[in-house]
Write an enzyme that holds these catalytic residues in place. Structure first.
Site, short mmCIF file in Angstrom:
data_model
loop_
_atom_site.label_atom_id
_atom_site.label_comp_id
_atom_site.label_asym_id
_atom_site.label_seq_id
_atom_site.Cartn_x
_atom_site.Cartn_y
_atom_site.Cartn_z
N GLU A 167 1.02 -1.27 -0.03
CA GLU A 167 -0.48 -0.37 -0.13
C GLU A 167 0.77 1.52 -0.28
O GLU A 167 0.91 1.83 0.97
CB GLU A 167 -1.19 0.13 1.32
CG GLU A 167 -2.04 -1.34 1.15
CD GLU A 167 -3.01 -1.30 2.25
OE1 GLU A 167 -2.84 -0.13 2.94
OE2 GLU A 167 -3.42 -2.22 2.55
N ASN A 208 2.26 -4.86 -3.35
CA ASN A 208 1.38 -4.89 -3.37
C ASN A 208 -0.14 -3.82 -2.47
O ASN A 208 0.76 -3.03 -1.96
CB ASN A 208 0.94 -5.81 -1.33
CG ASN A 208 -0.12 -6.91 -1.99
OD1 ASN A 208 -0.98 -7.52 -2.70
ND2 ASN A 208 -0.92 -7.17 -0.72
N HIS A 244 -10.70 -5.81 -3.02
CA HIS A 244 -11.48 -5.36 -2.12
C HIS A 244 -12.70 -5.41 -2.55
O HIS A 244 -12.74 -3.77 -2.94
CB HIS A 244 -10.83 -5.01 -0.65
CG HIS A 244 -9.63 -5.93 0.01
ND1 HIS A 244 -10.61 -6.78 0.62
CD2 HIS A 244 -8.46 -5.09 0.34
CE1 HIS A 244 -9.01 -6.89 1.81
NE2 HIS A 244 -8.23 -5.96 0.90
N GLU A 272 -6.39 -10.43 -2.23
CA GLU A 272 -6.75 -10.42 -1.10
C GLU A 272 -8.21 -10.25 -0.81
O GLU A 272 -9.35 -9.26 -0.44
CB GLU A 272 -6.41 -9.25 0.08
CG GLU A 272 -4.82 -9.25 0.67
CD GLU A 272 -4.98 -7.82 1.29
OE1 GLU A 272 -5.89 -7.09 1.99
OE2 GLU A 272 -2.83 -7.47 1.11
N ASP A 274 -12.05 -10.33 -1.80
CA ASP A 274 -13.72 -10.34 -1.12
C ASP A 274 -14.49 -9.33 -1.58
O ASP A 274 -14.25 -8.80 -1.92
CB ASP A 274 -13.26 -9.93 0.86
CG ASP A 274 -13.10 -8.92 1.39
OD1 ASP A 274 -13.00 -7.29 0.56
OD2 ASP A 274 -12.14 -9.14 1.84
#
Length: 486
Positions: A167, A208, A244, A272, A274
């Site tokens: 990030e 990432n 996400h 990651e 979702d």
């Protein structure tokens, strides 16, 4: 989609195991490593690996006490990421004082289940101990190099990849002005990658970030940085796209965006995944979530250089989302009781498996049978054997049952009838529909596991509460044929 940083989370524990079982029983339930028991038939893991990619998940050390969670993690997924246990504040809370115990527990679980392992993360502005932020600028590089070297060396040879820097960009594509940027400028990224490569030459090295899945200013910044690093010979192997998402908002430019990174000679991975929604979920949201998951899976399969996908957390009960976005959640493939949701079936279908997905329901129960499940047909020559693995704690238990067809003909659609001891009530199930909740129950196959060849077997399980009698189920019969217990 705007996402705030993930907080450190507490985990629910189901308690210590009170029953010891034989290795044979555990293997029959699919809880041993793949080289001993094999990945679950039709699992996300086995289907993904057949396509040349991986399907992973993320867990924390507190999750290791949750038998229902670890059963799903160990049988369905082939890549494992620690949620918090390798972040700076966990590993090096004070200068030069390292604690690898929590991370080692995650690694041990992954190794026991023959999973690949992803290190997460070496350099991140969040979950960074205050002592790092307070360092004079002249000391930050030394602290960063020491942290990377010590951590990556400890796990040398054990990890598939490291998220080296996590990030690093603002939404407009500018660098975050964290301790590392303030001390070293943009050069800290190359320095971190070179340091990690020296410490663990065998691990893939990634950058990432989130909100870089589609074509936008932030993904442009990541692309330009990756291109520059590659042109300088900096050891960068891949870019992780956190993914996400919000239901219905998977960017249409996802494939084109991934392809421009792979054109640089980089791996790409969904790290990651979702897909959150407003709570409580309704059938339309769950159906759209299924389409979203299938979209992401098929996109990865279509992009040469996309090596795999990982979901963040195993089930909705573990997800970080409600703690960060009040009123939202239900972002994973498994509900609060670790029962598969439409997103699971859609992912299986996208990977080439075969399912008959029950109609999505916001409140699934264990006491009804989906109308799409065919009525099992009695099979001439059918006979059966049932093996069980039982885990109990104070007022609860999980039981995994493996049904073996010992007859001479294929079972085409199955219903296993069995009796629960008094005081036990089923609260959830996996790989079968189970009902009613107490007394004499019937477990029926789902769309993807209805056939049992002669000598073949199928496994399913359930979670239950009890009032003192934590004994195993018994009195088994398969499609009306009495089974013997093993």
């Amino acid at each position: 989609m705007f996402r705030t940083p993930r907080p450190r989370r507490s985990h629910r524990a189901l308690g210590a195991l009170a029953v010891s079982v034989t290795a044979a029983a555990v293997a029959a339930a699919g809880l041993l490593p793949a080289d001993q028991a094999g990945a679950a038939a039709g699992s996300l893991r086995s289907l993904a690996e057949a396509k040349g990619i991986y399907f992973g998940t993320a867990i924390g050390q507190g999750d290791l006490d949750n038998t229902a969670l670890t059963t799903v993690a160990g049988t369905q997924f082939g890549m494992l990421t620690p949620t918090n246990e390798m972040k700076w504040d966990s590993v090096e809370p004070s200068p030069g004082s390292f604690d690898f115990g929590p991370g080692d527990r995650i690694v041990a679980f992954g190794q026991a289940h023959s999973m690949k392992l992803r290190g997460h993360t070496l350099v991140w502005h969040n979950q960074l101990p205050s002592w790092v932020d307070k360092l004079p600028a002249s000391q930050v590089q030394t602290a960063m190099r020491n942290h990377i070297t010590t951590t990556a060396t400890h796990y040398k040879g054990k990890l598939y990849a490291w998220d080296v820097v996590n990030e690093l960009f603002n939404e407009n594509g500018t660098f975050r002005e964290d301790a590392f940027y303030r001390a070293m400028g943009t050069g800290y990224v190359a320095d971190a990658l070179r340091t990690a490569r020296a410490a663990d030459p065998g691990a893939k090295l990634y950058l990432n970030d989130y909100n870089i899945e589609g074509l936008n200013a932030k993904s442009d910044a990541m692309y330009n940085l990756a291109k520059s690093l590659k042109s300088q010979g900096v050891p960068l192997d891949g870019v992780g796209f956190q993914a996400h998402f919000v239901v219905g908002q998977v960017p249409s430019s996802l494939k084109a965006n991934l392809e421009r990174f792979t054109a640089l000679g980089l791996e790409v991975a969904v790290t990651e995944l979702d897909d959150r929604m407003q709570l409580p979920p309704d059938s339309a949201e769950l159906a759209q979530q299924g389409r979203d998951y299938a979209n992401v899976v098929t996109t990865c399969l279509a992009v040469k250089g996309c090596v795999g996908l990982s979901q963040w957390d195993v089930g909705d009960a573990d997800s970080w989302i409600p703690g960060t976005f009040p009123g939202e959640g239900a972002g994973t493939m498994y509900d609060n009781n670790y029962r598969p949701k439409p997103a699971y079936y859609a992912s299986v279908d996208a990977l080439g498996g075969s399912t008959s997905n029950p109609s999505p329901s916001p409140t699934p129960t264990t006491t009804s049978t989906p109308t799409s499940t065919p009525t099992p047909k009695p099979t001439d020559g059918a006979a059966c054997k049932v093996t069980a693995e039982l885990n109990t704690w104070n007022t609860g238990l999980t039981e995994n049952l493996t049904v073996t067809n010992t007859g001479s003909s294929t079972v085409d659609g199955w219903a296993l009838s069995f009796a629960l001891p008094g005081g036990q009530t089923v609260t959830g199930a996996w790989n079968a529909t189970v009902g009613p909740a107490a007394g004499r129950l019937t477990a029926r196959n789902l769309g993807y596991n209805g056939t049992i060849a002669p000598g073949g077997s199928v496994s399913f399980g359930f979670q239950a509460t009890h009032t003192g009698n934590a004994g195993p189920a018994g009195q088994f019969s398969l499609n009306g044929v009495v089974c013997r217990a093993a």
